[in-house]
Design an enzyme around this catalytic site. Structure first.
Site, short mmCIF file in Angstrom:
data_model
loop_
_atom_site.label_atom_id
_atom_site.label_comp_id
_atom_site.label_asym_id
_atom_site.label_seq_id
_atom_site.Cartn_x
_atom_site.Cartn_y
_atom_site.Cartn_z
N LYS A 27 0.84 -1.20 0.00
CA LYS A 27 0.00 0.00 0.00
C LYS A 27 0.87 1.25 0.00
CE LYS A 27 -3.65 -2.54 2.33
NZ LYS A 27 -4.32 -2.92 3.59
N GLN A 81 -4.21 -1.20 9.82
CA GLN A 81 -4.13 -2.55 9.24
C GLN A 81 -4.71 -3.56 10.22
OE1 GLN A 81 -3.04 -3.31 6.07
NE2 GLN A 81 -3.72 -5.40 6.48
N ASP A 106 -10.56 3.04 4.41
CA ASP A 106 -11.04 1.65 4.33
C ASP A 106 -12.57 1.61 4.33
OD1 ASP A 106 -9.19 -0.33 3.94
OD2 ASP A 106 -8.71 -0.60 6.06
#
Ligand code: NAD
Length: 293
Positions: free
Chosen positions: A54, A98, A121
């Site tokens: 990412k 994460q 997200d």
């Protein structure tokens, strides 16, 4: 007849190139370089690889890599303080915690602390509410990637019968709402669905997000249907999806492979969300409220 392959790698590359061009234009116009703060707690090797990918993609798209790393034994208060600091930092456009975080930390609770306008997200309760309401906001990356694949493959959604197998908070449920927002007729299937194949066979667009290797066989697919396989399962034969690719390919009209289908789209959509987050905050700073509050 064999189905046309939907090439997720090529489509993801196109999205990433577009985002990079849009980032350059946004920066030229506003002086702002969008920044992504990935937050990794601990040293889980798989999570470390995901985060590294990412970060690299973010830099390639012309955005700032504002990664933060905390030790596995970081107390909850330290993670909370970091998220609050990133929420308040104008250089940070997007925040990605994460998951999973190491026990005893509560990933859902911590994610819920992220400013919804930085929630790249799309997993905070506010982002979920915006999705369900259909108001502007950041959408979860993998389901958004599925819609992008469908759009760029010329698959009509308006009025189409769409069946989603799997109802997770990460993939299945948000996808149901994204399809509904596109005026598809949407059916949710899950582990308690009676006669899955019969329901799935109604679909013009069938999406499998289950985590069971080759669950969807040719008997579950209407001839000519578009089949999107979100599943990523490690088996003795290597990576396989939730769809029995060889069998379904002979029946479907369009199909995504695994790997090389949905997988590459997730990072592409994360980059798009980071740019979108920068725009949301720029609008907020300028007194506009694109999120409609
Ligand atoms: P999950 O385990 O959270 O949810 C699975 C869902 O499938 C549940 O809602 C359950 O009801 C349903 N289910 C389980 N067994 C079933 C059965 N026999 N019949 C019908 N439904 C059944 O999983 P998830 O996080 O949604 O992930 C699903 C798959 O997608 C996994 O293989 C995961 O690795 C993959 N995934 C891929 C990406 C990507 O970037 N491509 C991202 C996220 C998840």
């Amino acid at each position: 007849m064999s189905a046309t392959l939907i090439d997720g790698r090529a489509i993801a590359r196109a999205v990433r190139e577009e985002v990079a061009r849009e980032v350059a234009a946004f920066t030229a116009q506003t002086g702002i370089v969008p920044g992504l703060a990935t937050v990794l707690v601990g040293d889980d090797p798989a999570s470390a690889v995901y985060v590294a990918n990412k970060r690299r993609a973010c830099v390639e798209a012309g955005m700032r890599d504002l990664h933060r790393h905390l030790p596995a034994d970081a107390p909850e208060a330290e993670v909370v303080a970091l998220i609050e600091q990133l929420n308040a930092d104008p250089a940070v456009s997007g925040i990605l915690l994460q998951l999973p975080v190491p026990a005893p930390l509560d990933g859902a609770r911590l994610t819920g602390l992220i400013d919804p306008d930085k929630d790249v997200d799309g997993l905070t309760p506010m982002s979920v509410g915006r999705l369900v309401r259909g108001t502007p906001g950041l959408r979860p990356c993998t389901p958004a990637g599925v819609i992008e694949l469908l759009d760029r493959s010329g698959v009509a959604l308006e009025g189409a019968e769409a069946v989603v197998v799997g109802r997770s908070d990460l993939v299945g449920k948000p996808l149901l709402h994204l399809l509904l927002a596109r005026n598809a007729t949407v059916t949710a299937c899950h582990s308690r669905t009676r006669d899955l194949a019969a329901v799935a066979r109604r679909a013009d667009v069938l999406v499998a997000a289950v985590g069971v290797p080759r669950l969807i066989g040719a008997d579950a697919v209407k001839p000519g249907a578009t089949v999107i396989d979100v599943g990523i399962n490690r088996t003795d034969d290597g990576l396989v999806g939730d769809v029995d690719f060889d069998a379904v390919r002979a029946v479907a009209g369009k199909i995504t492979p695994v790997p090389g289908g949905v997988g590459p789209m997730t990072i592409a959509m994360l980059l798009r969300n980071t740019l979108e987050a920068a725009r949301l905050q720029h609008g907020r700073a300028a007194g506009r409220d694109p999120a409609g509050r």
